[in-house]
Design a protein around this motif. Structure first.
Motif, short mmCIF file in Angstrom:
data_model
loop_
_atom_site.label_atom_id
_atom_site.label_comp_id
_atom_site.label_asym_id
_atom_site.label_seq_id
_atom_site.Cartn_x
_atom_site.Cartn_y
_atom_site.Cartn_z
N GLY A 1 0.82 -1.21 0.00
CA GLY A 1 0.00 0.00 0.00
C GLY A 1 0.85 1.26 0.00
O GLY A 1 0.56 2.23 -0.72
N ARG A 2 1.93 1.25 0.82
CA ARG A 2 2.82 2.41 0.85
C ARG A 2 3.49 2.62 -0.50
O ARG A 2 3.65 3.75 -0.97
N ALA A 3 3.89 1.51 -1.13
CA ALA A 3 4.55 1.62 -2.44
C ALA A 3 3.59 2.20 -3.48
O ALA A 3 3.98 3.04 -4.31
N ILE A 4 2.33 1.76 -3.45
CA ILE A 4 1.34 2.27 -4.41
C ILE A 4 1.10 3.75 -4.18
O ILE A 4 1.04 4.55 -5.14
N ARG A 5 0.98 4.15 -2.91
CA ARG A 5 0.75 5.57 -2.61
C ARG A 5 1.95 6.42 -3.03
O ARG A 5 1.79 7.54 -3.54
N THR A 6 3.16 5.89 -2.83
CA THR A 6 4.36 6.63 -3.23
C THR A 6 4.39 6.84 -4.74
O THR A 6 4.70 7.93 -5.23
N ARG A 7 4.06 5.78 -5.48
CA ARG A 7 4.05 5.90 -6.94
C ARG A 7 2.98 6.89 -7.40
O ARG A 7 3.20 7.69 -8.32
N ALA A 8 1.81 6.83 -6.75
CA ALA A 8 0.73 7.75 -7.12
C ALA A 8 1.13 9.20 -6.87
O ALA A 8 0.86 10.10 -7.67
N SER A 9 1.81 9.44 -5.74
CA SER A 9 2.25 10.80 -5.42
C SER A 9 3.29 11.28 -6.42
O SER A 9 3.32 12.45 -6.82
N ALA A 10 4.18 10.36 -6.84
CA ALA A 10 5.23 10.74 -7.78
C ALA A 10 4.64 11.12 -9.13
O ALA A 10 5.17 12.00 -9.83
N ARG A 11 3.54 10.46 -9.50
CA ARG A 11 2.92 10.78 -10.78
C ARG A 11 2.17 12.11 -10.71
O ARG A 11 1.88 12.71 -11.74
N GLY A 12 1.87 12.51 -9.46
CA GLY A 12 1.26 13.81 -9.23
C GLY A 12 -0.10 13.96 -9.74
O GLY A 12 -0.56 15.04 -9.99
#
Length: 308
Positions: free
Chosen positions: A297-308
């Motif tokens: 879940g943390r990895a998915i949220r991190t990727r989503a934030s990076a995509r902005g």
């Protein structure tokens, strides 16, 4: 939390400790298991005394759901029939390794209790079920699996240190005293032996050919993987040296309890041992699964934030 849990089971071996040490194995000797326990519970660390034709076997009883060991006694008649079983000692902290012995006109128990930050010697008030704290043994470190023996007019105490987790398995200490109650004097060479395969005490010492032989645990591959006899070749208040023997392992005939053997306690004509198997912990597995889901879940949220 580990996915697999150590499950110990004690047994009575129909041979003396001297015979077992001489053979280098318990294989081939008749043995009788102590009663089984329920799931994720076990008995361990057996020590025994004979009295009035009965064998009193003191053990740690442990439940992984409670996580605090206590002491029980199982009583066997001369034909090794179980005739009684009772709790005998519990404290707010973990207890194990209930080393029982007779000395100075009394019956004593010196259980492992390093989580109390002290070493307490108990005296039997009404053997075998009532015990009272009699003495606090002061040492250079909080002791783990402290094991006393009287030899050549002096008390000797073998133990490892609770200071650091590795020291519990690797750092053997010695102290000596004129009386069991002390005062105890730590050996100037402490730790006298540093070796994960032959330091932590694991049973009742014997005097063989005039030398103390201390059962010690071999934890080089797993906790309590085997017992080795450690023979004191020099033991004075100033000097120490010892020779270690071959490992005594759980024989294949004791399957499924073949993953460790960490007690060898003489009790007259018999010897008490315990052997282990490991059991998959579904609770531990569920915790690991939750951790992995959270990481994902943390990895998915991190990727989503990076995509902005």
């Amino acid at each position: 939390m580990a996915l697999r849990k150590d499950i110990w089971r004690p047994a009575i071996v129909m041979a003396t400790a001297e015979a077992i040490i001489a053979k280098g194995s318990i294989a081939g000797f008749p043995l009788m298991w102590l009663p089984p326990m329920g799931s994720f519970q076990f008995l361990a660390d057996p020590f025994g005394l004979w009295r009035d034709g009965r064998l009193y076997v003191f053990v740690e009883t442990y439940d992984y759901r409670v996580r605090i060991g206590a002491i029980e006694v199982l009583v066997y008649d001369a034909d090794f029939r179980l005739v009684d079983r009772q709790p005998v000692l519990a404290e707010p902290w973990h207890l194990s390794y209930p080393l029982v012995f007779e000395a100075e006109g009394e019956t004593w128990m010196l259980p492992e209790a390093h989580r109390s930050n002290r070493l307490t010697l108990y005296r039997a008030v009404d053997f075998p079920t009532r015990w009272e704290p009699a003495h606090i043994i002061e040492l250079d470190h909080v002791a783990v699996d402290a094991t006393p023996v009287f030899h050549d007019g002096k008390w000797w105490l073998f133990y490892t240190s609770a200071d650091r987790e590795p020291d519990k398995m690797t750092a053997l200490h010695v102290a000596h005293a004129e009386r069991l109650a002390g005062p105890w004097t730590p050996h100037p060479a402490n730790p006298v032996r540093v070796d994960v395969a032959s330091a932590r005490p694991g049973g009742m010492p014997r005097v063989i050919d005039g030398r103390i032989v201390l059962p010690v645990q071999d934890c080089s591959h797993t906790y309590g993987g085997a017992i080795r006899p450690l023979t004191m070749t020099v033991l004075t208040t100033e000097a120490f040296s010892a020779e270690v023997g071959d490992a005594l392992v759980a024989p294949a005939s004791c399957a499924p309890f073949v993953e460790g053997l960490h007690t060898l306690a003489a009790a007259g004509p018999v010897t008490l041992v315990d052997m282990k198997r490991t059991e998959l912990s579904l609770h531990g597995l569920s915790i690991e699964a939750v951790r992995e889901v959270r990481k994902l879940g943390r990895a998915i949220r991190t990727r989503a934030s990076a995509r902005g």
